[in-house]
Design a protein around this motif. Structure first.
Motif, mmCIF file in Angstrom:
data_model
loop_
_atom_site.group_PDB
_atom_site.id
_atom_site.type_symbol
_atom_site.label_atom_id
_atom_site.label_comp_id
_atom_site.label_asym_id
_atom_site.label_seq_id
_atom_site.Cartn_x
_atom_site.Cartn_y
_atom_site.Cartn_z
ATOM 1 N N GLU A 1 0.734 -1.185 0.087
ATOM 2 C CA GLU A 1 -0.043 -0.105 -0.128
ATOM 3 C C GLU A 1 1.026 1.310 -0.149
ATOM 4 O OE1 GLU A 1 -2.201 -3.061 2.408
ATOM 5 O OE2 GLU A 1 -0.289 -2.520 2.052
ATOM 6 N N ARG A 2 2.088 1.026 0.401
ATOM 7 C CA ARG A 2 3.134 2.347 0.391
ATOM 8 C C ARG A 2 4.332 1.984 -0.594
ATOM 9 N NH1 ARG A 2 2.419 6.078 3.515
ATOM 10 N NH2 ARG A 2 4.674 6.598 3.695
ATOM 11 N N LEU A 3 3.751 1.453 -1.766
ATOM 12 C CA LEU A 3 4.821 1.147 -2.646
ATOM 13 C C LEU A 3 5.880 2.145 -3.154
ATOM 14 C CD1 LEU A 3 6.178 -1.289 -4.227
ATOM 15 C CD2 LEU A 3 4.340 -1.038 -6.202
ATOM 16 N N LEU A 4 5.211 3.335 -3.570
ATOM 17 C CA LEU A 4 6.100 4.310 -4.270
ATOM 18 C C LEU A 4 7.061 5.047 -3.064
ATOM 19 C CD1 LEU A 4 3.417 6.206 -6.768
ATOM 20 C CD2 LEU A 4 5.420 4.529 -7.020
ATOM 21 N N PRO A 5 6.634 5.159 -1.905
ATOM 22 C CA PRO A 5 7.595 5.750 -0.818
ATOM 23 C C PRO A 5 8.516 4.686 -0.658
ATOM 24 C CG PRO A 5 5.239 6.150 -0.114
ATOM 25 C CD PRO A 5 5.112 5.434 -1.491
ATOM 26 N N PHE A 6 8.311 3.580 -0.546
ATOM 27 C CA PHE A 6 9.486 2.388 -0.294
ATOM 28 C C PHE A 6 10.408 2.617 -1.544
ATOM 29 C CE2 PHE A 6 10.449 -1.953 -1.850
ATOM 30 C CZ PHE A 6 11.504 -2.042 -0.796
ATOM 31 N N ILE A 7 9.861 2.859 -2.890
ATOM 32 C CA ILE A 7 10.858 2.735 -4.048
ATOM 33 C C ILE A 7 11.641 4.120 -3.845
ATOM 34 C CG2 ILE A 7 10.839 3.073 -6.272
ATOM 35 C CD1 ILE A 7 8.683 1.414 -6.764
ATOM 36 N N ASP A 8 10.783 5.292 -3.447
ATOM 37 C CA ASP A 8 11.721 6.556 -3.089
ATOM 38 C C ASP A 8 12.775 6.347 -2.197
ATOM 39 O OD1 ASP A 8 10.008 7.749 -4.859
ATOM 40 O OD2 ASP A 8 8.803 8.529 -3.211
ATOM 41 N N ASP A 9 12.369 5.484 -1.142
ATOM 42 C CA ASP A 9 13.668 5.184 -0.170
ATOM 43 C C ASP A 9 14.631 4.425 -0.685
ATOM 44 O OD1 ASP A 9 14.607 4.917 2.675
ATOM 45 O OD2 ASP A 9 14.384 2.898 2.309
ATOM 46 N N LEU A 10 14.419 3.603 -1.697
ATOM 47 C CA LEU A 10 15.623 2.711 -2.323
ATOM 48 C C LEU A 10 16.482 3.746 -3.218
ATOM 49 C CD1 LEU A 10 13.611 -0.366 -3.788
ATOM 50 C CD2 LEU A 10 14.997 -0.238 -1.508
#
Length: 269
Positions: free
Chosen positions: A45-54
């Motif tokens: 549900e928070r995929l894009l913030p996770f990708i931003d963190d990567l």
């Protein structure tokens, strides 16, 4: 040196991949954590913030390793940006595992993260054609060929990546419960072989036709050998170059001890 993120699922593959990398960043989808592997979790549900963190960590490559089932989504957990992707994600999840995985890969790539395959990171884990243990009989080879035909026919239905065939008859197909459940089912129905003294049967595994081979390749390892032996099979075969072999030395040792053959089959032969 480029740092690689490992999106880890259950099973032995993710730890094996992590050991082969220098300083990997290991993450697992919430609820599908690998055993014995330090990691951080993330939510779909928070995929894009996770990708931003990567990306903020300087990560440019990602490898998916291990089994993941479709998670239950919490509508209240979506961040605003990922929420805009809900129709796309839900449509993919309803279309089958392959479509869902392909959509997740697309989202990562759209955000400048490239997807690595197991074969790129650990080429020895994806064997080329050849017999690794034992010797399949002519009848075993016919059963392997029949199993390959069955998987080629069912692959488009997104059912599974394995079949058990004995004396030309399909005893079991891999479905959502996985390989162990399939082999247990085959063991329960071993007496359905037409000739009790004939060919014992084989397990065959292969990717689905048209599958993206950077993710969700079929996997075989020591536990598979034990399960095939309990099912009374003659051996295990798989599509060469399209199947992951975990702990090759131990898998071969157990196969030889159990009298099973291991055969990476040239799909073009």
């Amino acid at each position: 040196m480029t740092r690689i993120a490992v999106i880890a699922g259950k099973g032995h593959l993710a730890p094996a991949i992590a050991r082969a990398l220098t300083d990997p960043a290991v993450y697992a989808l919430d609820g599908f954590a690998p055993e014995g592997l330090d990691h951080k979790t993330f939510r779909l549900e928070r995929l894009l913030p996770f990708i931003d963190d990567l990306i903020d960590q300087g990560i440019t490559q990602v490898i998916f390793a291990g089994a993941i089932r479709r998670p239950r989504l919490d509508p209240e957990a979506f961040d605003p940006r990922t929420a805009q992707m809900v129709p796309r994600i839900l449509m993919a999840m309803q279309s089958g595992d392959d479509a869902a995985l392909r959509t997740v890969l697309d989202i990562f790539e759209e955000n400048d993260l490239s997807i690595c395959s197991v074969q790129e990171i650990c080429p020895d884990m994806v064997p080329d054609a050849g017999i690794l243990a034992g010797t399949p009989s002519a009848a075993d080879k016919r059963d392997v060929q029949r199993a390959a035909q069955i998987l080629a026919g069912t692959g488009g239905l997104d059912i599974g990546q394995g079949a058990v065939v004995a004396q030309g008859l399909c005893l079991a197909l891999e479905t959502l419960p996985g390989t162990e459940a399939m082999l247990h089912f085959a063991a329960l129905h071993a007496d359905m072989r037409p000739n009790p003294d004939g060919a014992k049967g084989v397990l065959y595994k292969a990717p689905k036709p048209g599958q993206d081979r950077r993710i969700d390749l079929p996997t075989i390892g020591p536990d598979t050998v034990d399960q095939a032996a309990r099912a009374g099979l003659a051996g295990i075969a798989w599509e060469a170059g399209g199947t992951i072999l975990l702990d090759r030395a131990e898998t071969m040792r157990r196969a030889e001890a159990a009298g099973l053959f291991l055969w990476a089959v040239d799909a073009e032969a």
